[in-house]
Design a protein around this motif. Structure first.
Motif, short mmCIF file in Angstrom:
data_model
loop_
_atom_site.label_atom_id
_atom_site.label_comp_id
_atom_site.label_asym_id
_atom_site.label_seq_id
_atom_site.Cartn_x
_atom_site.Cartn_y
_atom_site.Cartn_z
N GLU A 92 0.81 -1.21 0.00
CA GLU A 92 0.00 0.00 0.00
C GLU A 92 0.85 1.27 0.00
O GLU A 92 1.85 1.36 0.69
CB GLU A 92 -0.93 -0.01 1.22
CG GLU A 92 -1.94 1.12 1.22
CD GLU A 92 -2.90 1.04 2.39
OE1 GLU A 92 -4.01 0.52 2.22
OE2 GLU A 92 -2.52 1.48 3.49
N GLU A 93 0.40 2.24 -0.76
CA GLU A 93 1.02 3.57 -0.76
C GLU A 93 0.34 4.45 0.29
O GLU A 93 -0.86 4.30 0.53
CB GLU A 93 0.89 4.22 -2.14
CG GLU A 93 1.64 3.48 -3.25
CD GLU A 93 3.15 3.62 -3.13
OE1 GLU A 93 3.61 4.55 -2.43
OE2 GLU A 93 3.85 2.80 -3.74
N PRO A 94 1.04 5.40 0.90
CA PRO A 94 2.48 5.63 0.76
C PRO A 94 3.28 4.52 1.45
O PRO A 94 2.91 4.06 2.52
CB PRO A 94 2.69 6.97 1.48
CG PRO A 94 1.60 7.03 2.49
CD PRO A 94 0.41 6.35 1.86
N ASN A 95 4.35 4.11 0.79
CA ASN A 95 5.16 3.02 1.33
C ASN A 95 6.32 3.61 2.13
O ASN A 95 7.33 4.03 1.57
CB ASN A 95 5.69 2.14 0.20
CG ASN A 95 6.29 0.84 0.71
OD1 ASN A 95 6.79 0.80 1.83
ND2 ASN A 95 6.25 -0.18 -0.10
#
Length: 383
Positions: free
Chosen positions: A171-174
């Motif tokens: 998942e972003e933000p990583n």
């Protein structure tokens, strides 16, 4: 306000705790009650319960933390200067996502105030919310999990106590720089998962290796921001957990030693304890795990990343193509190795960084052996 998600302690348990002697821990802690909320400006450690276990398919009963609190506050504190508060519980939301949101907001608020939360779950998928709490801090995060499995799942799987790590990675933000597993048991993990740990340059330490030499885990915790403990990593004869029976695992002494390593780390800013049952035996163990974390916190030395390099002895080891730079603390004799900033590369870390290591790794470098954790950290840094 984010802290409005916190429910005061039950009126039934407070009189019991207040009935302890003035020497016991219960008299040294301030509690969130219906009449009073602790003054956070005076607090260094905050205990929070999360009554959410929908991520654990093996758990059919509701989360009950009263027994853990009774056991914890009946203990006698060490010579501690740290001020402690019990901020009560976060109730399970309409969905797990609601609980994650509330936990993320509460934990983020506390960390910004330089308060270390000790979160008692609930199921271990709550670790995802702990990780997301660092989004607003704009920093890379190192996560250490004491667990007998890696908790990978398929990308399409709903998040659970056995798949939360996949969501963290994808998942972003990583913001995840490194993940370290301490205590995995090979027969509980597929070869595909073990290979993935290596492919991602993560660190994993088998149960037997750590049990034979528990000191090898100390540098791992010294580099952690979040420590997540899965109680199923403790063997059932010591934990009392017969719902998910595990004949092998850490014993009570070992899990408390690991918790103390987490507490004494100058970098650890969050501890979570998950996947426990409501047995008397396990409540006693969790109370002692928390006790040892607080004990470790009291003995923090405020070294790297907070200290000055002037308090270290610098050692340069030349290798064939490069040189390794080690630092040894004059105060504690602990060791670090430098991860260099590489120009003309996309560095995740924006400056030269020190990676905790052991004296044995320094001796190995003297024999032209490159430390594996340093090699992995360099690879992750320039990806």
């Amino acid at each position: 306000m984010e802290l409005d998600f916190l429910k005061p302690l039950d009126k039934e348990i407070l009189p019991l705790i207040q009935g302890f002697s003035s020497q016991q821990l219960g008299s040294k802690v301030v509690f969130h009650s219906t009449e009073n909320f602790p003054d956070l400006s005076k607090i260094k450690i905050a205990i929070i319960g999360v009554l959410e276990n929908r991520g654990d398919i093996n758990q059919t009963q509701e989360v009950d933390l009263s027994s853990i609190r009774k056991e914890l506050y009946a203990l006698y504190p060490g010579n501690w200067a740290a001020s402690i508060a019990d901020l009560g519980d976060i109730l399970a939301g309409n969905s797990s996502d609601d609980t994650y949101f509330a936990l993320k907001k509460v934990v983020s608020t506390l960390i910004k105030k330089k308060i270390i939360p000790i979160v008692i779950g609930g199921s271990q998928d709550l670790t995802y919310a702990l990780y997301r709490a660092y989004d607003e801090l704009e920093q890379m995060v190192n996560l250490v999990s004491i667990d007998n499995t890696f908790d990978f799942g398929k990308e399409s799987d709903p998040i659970s106590a056995k798949s939360y790590l996949t969501k963290i990675i994808l998942e972003e933000p990583n913001n995840l720089f490194n993940f370290s597993n301490v205590g995995f048991q090979t027969y509980y993990n597929s070869q595909e998962e073990i290979d993935l740990i290596d492919k991602l340059f993560f660190d994993a330490y088998r149960l037997g290796d750590v049990s034979n030499n528990i000191a090898i885990a100390e540098p791992v915790f010294r580099d952690a921001d979040i420590v997540s403990i899965d109680l199923t990593a403790v063997k059932s004869s010591d934990s009392g957990n017969n719902i998910t029976f595990t004949p092998n695992g850490f014993n009570g002494k070992e899990i408390c030693s690991l918790s103390r390593y987490a507490g004494i780390s100058d970098k650890v800013s969050l501890l979570g304890i998950f996947n426990h049952t409501n047995t008397k035996q396990e409540s006693v163990l969790i109370a002692q795990i928390i006790w040892y974390f607080i004990e470790g916190f009291h003995y923090r030395s405020n070294e790297y990343p907070f200290g000055s390099k002037e308090n270290y002895i610098k050692y340069i080891i030349p290798l064939e193509e490069e040189e390794l730079v080690f630092y040894k603390s004059n105060k504690t004799d602990r060791w670090w190795i430098e991860i260099p900033f590489i120009s003309n590369s996309n560095n995740k870390l924006k400056k030269n960084t020190l990676l905790p290591c052991s004296h044995d790794e320094y001796l190995g470098a003297c024999n032209q052996e490159i430390p594996e954790r340093w090699w992995k950290a360099q690879r992750k840094n320039i990806i």
